[in-house]
Design a protein around this motif. Structure first.
Motif, PDB file in Angstrom:
ATOM      1  N   PHE A 159       0.814  -1.205   0.000  1.00  0.00           N
ATOM      2  CA  PHE A 159       0.000   0.000   0.000  1.00  0.00           C
ATOM      3  C   PHE A 159       0.856   1.266   0.000  1.00  0.00           C
ATOM      4  O   PHE A 159       0.473   2.291  -0.566  1.00  0.00           O
ATOM      5  CB  PHE A 159      -0.915   0.013   1.223  1.00  0.00           C
ATOM      6  N   ALA A 160       2.017   1.203   0.626  1.00  0.00           N
ATOM      7  CA  ALA A 160       2.878   2.382   0.694  1.00  0.00           C
ATOM      8  C   ALA A 160       3.468   2.738  -0.663  1.00  0.00           C
ATOM      9  O   ALA A 160       3.909   3.876  -0.866  1.00  0.00           O
ATOM     10  CB  ALA A 160       4.001   2.155   1.698  1.00  0.00           C
ATOM     11  N   ASP A 161       3.483   1.799  -1.615  1.00  0.00           N
ATOM     12  CA  ASP A 161       4.061   2.030  -2.943  1.00  0.00           C
ATOM     13  C   ASP A 161       3.006   2.329  -3.994  1.00  0.00           C
ATOM     14  O   ASP A 161       3.331   2.409  -5.184  1.00  0.00           O
ATOM     15  CB  ASP A 161       4.883   0.799  -3.375  1.00  0.00           C
ATOM     16  N   PHE A 162       1.757   2.495  -3.616  1.00  0.00           N
ATOM     17  CA  PHE A 162       0.691   2.736  -4.582  1.00  0.00           C
ATOM     18  C   PHE A 162       0.837   4.117  -5.219  1.00  0.00           C
ATOM     19  O   PHE A 162       1.139   5.099  -4.549  1.00  0.00           O
ATOM     20  CB  PHE A 162      -0.674   2.655  -3.905  1.00  0.00           C
ATOM     21  N   THR A 163       0.631   4.159  -6.534  1.00  0.00           N
ATOM     22  CA  THR A 163       0.499   5.425  -7.246  1.00  0.00           C
ATOM     23  C   THR A 163      -0.961   5.863  -7.228  1.00  0.00           C
ATOM     24  O   THR A 163      -1.842   5.155  -6.732  1.00  0.00           O
ATOM     25  CB  THR A 163       0.986   5.286  -8.684  1.00  0.00           C
ATOM     26  N   GLY A 164      -1.233   7.042  -7.787  1.00  0.00           N
ATOM     27  CA  GLY A 164      -2.605   7.521  -7.821  1.00  0.00           C
ATOM     28  C   GLY A 164      -3.523   6.623  -8.630  1.00  0.00           C
ATOM     29  O   GLY A 164      -4.656   6.338  -8.230  1.00  0.00           O
ATOM     30  N   ASP A 165      -3.041   6.138  -9.805  1.00  0.00           N
ATOM     31  CA  ASP A 165      -3.853   5.246 -10.629  1.00  0.00           C
ATOM     32  C   ASP A 165      -4.080   3.907  -9.941  1.00  0.00           C
ATOM     33  O   ASP A 165      -5.183   3.345 -10.003  1.00  0.00           O
ATOM     34  CB  ASP A 165      -3.178   5.034 -11.988  1.00  0.00           C
ATOM     35  N   GLU A 166      -3.040   3.384  -9.308  1.00  0.00           N
ATOM     36  CA  GLU A 166      -3.191   2.107  -8.610  1.00  0.00           C
ATOM     37  C   GLU A 166      -4.140   2.233  -7.425  1.00  0.00           C
ATOM     38  O   GLU A 166      -4.893   1.297  -7.120  1.00  0.00           O
ATOM     39  CB  GLU A 166      -1.823   1.604  -8.153  1.00  0.00           C
TER      40      GLU A 166
END
Length: 424
Positions: A159-166
């Protein structure tokens, strides 16, 4: 509808069926209205974006279905070369890959200035076979279009590596989940085929149909209800990378369960059950932001649990409630206070689950003083750092047995490496 052609009408009908299989409540009348509008020769359907918004307006009855409809629409029509007229489908492909002659013609016939919808990140699905219909190679409609290889990759991203699209894709996927916690047997009785107590009133009513002769006996058995869920989430500074998606998860969970109580804490405990009842997640998060005053502050888990045990435990822990604590275990308070409150909470709760986002990281060990003090009083210790871990939580809640787990009071030296879950 003759203007569309039989093949294209079947494609739109398949699209409507796929929406229903993925949770969008689309009726046959709505699909008939859409096909009637699309077959109108007086309208200009050269703009793909116009088709998208027309279909969404006619097929979606609820605002929360929009993200799901968007994801299904982009995947279903993403590789098909015809919706109304040949048009660009914005299918992701490498930049050096040449376009076909058919695609070049589609680009040239597109309306000037028309905006193409954004695509779903599907890097692993580019070379996947086409969806059913256009070339006649496969006419089997998949049950769940959302289960593609890109989703498998998204399930494993922290979750900490999520981008806006993800994050947007994860929100749409969370909206499709159905939470079914285990049921509990209540003290009240309800009509049942087989029971331990005779239902005299129903038996007499049935006997009146046969001249007062009780040919069939009616019984009453224990009534079953969904088990209540209580979630206590850490929103301190150390949990900041995970907080935004976890709050989306809490909103989805609170709307999907009949009886759920939600609390957040950093240095103090705040109940946000009422705020999360808002229809949209954005409105709910705005109300939560206005209510919570210790956002991204320090962490005092023991003091927060003490407030919960003294103020809320007797109100919300009745009827066999399951308690889920979401925290990384970093605590600036007294470890002895945390251990005492955890022991009391475990006795009050039917089952006590601790979700730690750091548990999914390789090499993690619960060596912080807060986590070490709480661990002996936890029934299930699970990760909460990606969508796969949340699916594991849903599986666990659905398989909770009707009896309390055995309370094995482990010490830290007895906890094995890996997934630190005391046996049930």
């Amino acid at each position: 509808m003759d203007a569309l052609g039989d093949k294209l009408v079947r494609r739109w009908i398949d699209f409507g069926r796929l929406l229903r299989r993925n949770g969008v409540q689309t009726t046959a009348d709505q699909m008939h209205d859409l096909l009637s509008v699309l077959s109108d020769p007086t309208q200009d359907w050269a703009d793909r974006q116009t088709i998208y918004y027309t279909a969404r307006a006619l097929l979606c009855s609820r605002h929360e279905d929009w993200p799901r409809f968007d994801l299904i629409f982009r995947q279903f029509w993403g590789r098909t070369r015809q919706i109304i007229i040949p048009s660009d489908t914005a299918t992701p492909r490498p930049e050096n890959q040449p376009t076909s002659e058919r695609e070049s013609q589609a680009l040239s016939t597109a309306a000037p200035g028309s905006e193409i919808l954004p695509t779903v990140e599907r890097t692993t699905a580019i070379d996947a076979p086409d969806l059913p219909g256009e070339d006649g190679e496969d006419t089997t409609l998949p049950d769940q279009l959302l289960l593609y290889s890109g989703y498998e990759q998204l399930r494993q991203i922290d979750f900490a590596d999520f981008t806006g699209d993800e994050l947007a894709q994860a929100r749409a996927m969370l909206a499709t989940w159905r939470w079914e916690p285990g049921t509990r047997r209540t003290r009240r009785l309800a009509p049942a085929r087989r029971g331990r107590r005779l239902d005299v009133e129903r038996t007499l009513r049935r006997a009146m149909r046969h001249g007062g002769v009780p040919l069939h006996l009616a019984w009453r058995g224990p009534r079953r209800k969904p088990r209540p869920i209580v979630l206590i989430c850490d929103i301190s500074g150390s949990m900041a990378p995970y907080t935004r998606l976890l709050l989306h998860f809490l909103h989805t969970l609170s709307r999907g369960l009949h009886h759920a109580e939600i609390f957040v804490f950093a240095t103090r405990l705040t109940r946000i059950t009422r705020q999360l009842r808002a229809r949209t997640v954005d409105t709910a998060l705005q109300e939560v932001g206005h209510t919570v005053v210790d956002w991204s502050g320090g962490t005092r888990i023991g003091a927060a649990l003490r407030t919960f045990n003294t103020t809320w435990a007797r109100r919300v822990l009745g009827q066999g409630a399951v308690v889920c604590i979401i925290s990384d275990g970093w605590d600036r308070g007294d470890p002895a206070l945390l251990e005492a409150e955890m022991a009391y909470l475990q006795r009050m709760a039917f089952r006590l689950i601790w979700l730690n986002p750091l548990l999914g990281l390789p090499g993690y060990r619960p060596l912080t003083r807060g986590m070490a003090a709480a661990l002996p009083h936890i029934d299930d210790f699970l990760p909460a750092n990606n969508l796969r871990s949340l699916e594991a939580l849903a599986t666990l809640l659905g398989a909770i047995p009707p009896t309390r787990p055995l309370r094995h009071q482990h010490t830290l030296a007895q906890v094995p490496e890996g997934i630190h879950a005391p046996p049930p």
